[in-house]
Write a protein that holds these residues in place. Structure first.
Motif, short mmCIF file in Angstrom:
data_model
loop_
_atom_site.label_atom_id
_atom_site.label_comp_id
_atom_site.label_asym_id
_atom_site.label_seq_id
_atom_site.Cartn_x
_atom_site.Cartn_y
_atom_site.Cartn_z
N ASP A 108 0.65 -1.21 0.01
CA ASP A 108 0.05 0.06 -0.08
C ASP A 108 0.99 1.35 0.08
OD1 ASP A 108 -2.84 -1.25 0.15
OD2 ASP A 108 -2.03 -1.89 1.96
N SER A 109 2.10 1.22 0.66
CA SER A 109 2.87 2.33 0.72
C SER A 109 3.27 2.69 -0.63
CB SER A 109 3.94 2.13 1.55
OG SER A 109 4.86 1.24 0.94
N VAL B 263 0.75 4.54 -2.51
CA VAL B 263 0.79 6.19 -2.24
C VAL B 263 1.92 6.73 -2.79
CG1 VAL B 263 0.84 7.67 -0.39
CG2 VAL B 263 -0.51 5.61 -0.18
N VAL C 10 5.28 6.91 7.48
CA VAL C 10 4.58 7.72 6.47
C VAL C 10 5.72 9.12 6.39
CG1 VAL C 10 2.37 7.12 7.16
CG2 VAL C 10 3.04 9.21 8.05
N HIS D 33 6.45 10.10 2.86
CA HIS D 33 5.29 10.43 2.02
C HIS D 33 5.03 11.81 2.14
CE1 HIS D 33 4.39 6.50 1.01
NE2 HIS D 33 3.89 6.21 2.22
N TYR E 15 0.93 1.99 5.33
CA TYR E 15 1.28 2.84 4.56
C TYR E 15 2.78 3.48 4.94
CZ TYR E 15 -3.42 3.54 2.80
OH TYR E 15 -4.67 3.10 2.22
N THR F 27 6.76 3.13 4.43
CA THR F 27 7.37 2.93 3.36
C THR F 27 8.25 1.61 3.28
OG1 THR F 27 9.04 4.61 3.73
CG2 THR F 27 7.09 5.17 2.34
#
Length: 264
Positions: free
Chosen positions: A152-153, A156, A216, A219, A251, A253
């Protein structure tokens, strides 16, 4: 191109592994990984890092006086690592592949760090071979740590933030369930968190914990990199307090699975 050619090209021309962990938004990955490694280090420990990159961790632990073996697949990265070794370090760095560690005997190392190979092993056979080789050379009471990228990371960081949603869909770089396709041309291999835990269990590795090493922060790199030192310290402590909570891990990384041999 084959895996060797693709990865050598990637790390020599596109990814500066030597400076990757320098910005604040990447430092959490190092701080968190080291925080957990230190829990298991004792005087006289033998450490092996498989997929050592340019030596961020291997050199760090060698400087602390530990006996370290470093195995790196990409020659460019290995050359950088070797250039940083000083005479006071007890470290041996060699080129090698995580799926074949036959140069080492069974039950050799107290701490086995696999901090890169699962990013670049594209078949189930390769993944399982990497894990079984790491387990084989780990001492009966030793610790194994496997870094991996959560699926999922990447959706994103790559698909959403870098604008690849439409092209990724059209080029079938992820499937109908939004799982990233695993093949050398895509460079990186992604896993679901539950998937990693099932793979480790099937290889008779007992879970100690599964942690988010970066959270996160990557991100939100522009925000994190501009935090004051005081603000960054607060965020770092928040991250440490939450990195084992599954509800905030998807999420992140980078993830780190920590386990030991199941001796039952």
């Amino acid at each position: 191109m084959n895996r060797n050619e693709i990865l050598n090209n990637f790390y020599q021309n596109y990814c500066d592994e030597d400076t990757r962990l320098d910005p604040k938004h990447r430092q959490l990955e190092f701080f968190t990984t080291d925080r957990y490694v230190q829990k298991y280090l004792k005087p006289g420990c033998r450490i092996i890092e498989i997929g050592a990159g340019t030596g961020k961790y291997s050199l760090y632990y060698a400087k602390q006086g530990y006996q370290v073996n470093s195995i790196e697949y990409v020659k460019h990265n290995l050359d950088v690592l070797k250039s940083k070794i000083t005479p006071d370090m007890n470290i041996e760095a060699e080129q090698g592949d995580a799926v074949d560690l036959s140069r080492f005997e069974d039950n050799t190392f107290d701490v086995v760090l696999v901090l890169g190979p699962l990013y670049h092993l594209y078949t189930e056979e390769e993944v399982n071979r990497c894990i079984t080789e790491a387990k084989r050379i780990c001492k009966t009471d030793g610790i194994m740590m496997f870094a991996y990228l959560p699926n999922d990371s990447i959706m994103v960081s790559w698909a959403l933030l870098k604008g690849h949603l439409k092209s990724g869909y059209e080029n079938k770089q992820f499937n109908e369930n939004f799982k990233m396709i695993s093949e050398p041309s895509e460079i990186m291999r992604a896993f679901y968190i539950d998937e990693i835990e099932e793979i480790m269990s099937s290889n008779n590795i007992e879970k100690i914990t599964n942690i988010s090493t970066s959270g996160v922060a990557p991100h939100f790199r522009d925000i994190v990199d501009n935090l004051s030192e005081e603000e960054f310290e607060i965020w770092k402590n928040y991250h440490f307090s939450s990195c084992e909570r599954k509800e905030v891990q998807g999420y992140s990384t980078h993830m780190l699975y920590i386990g030991k041999k199941n001796n039952n």
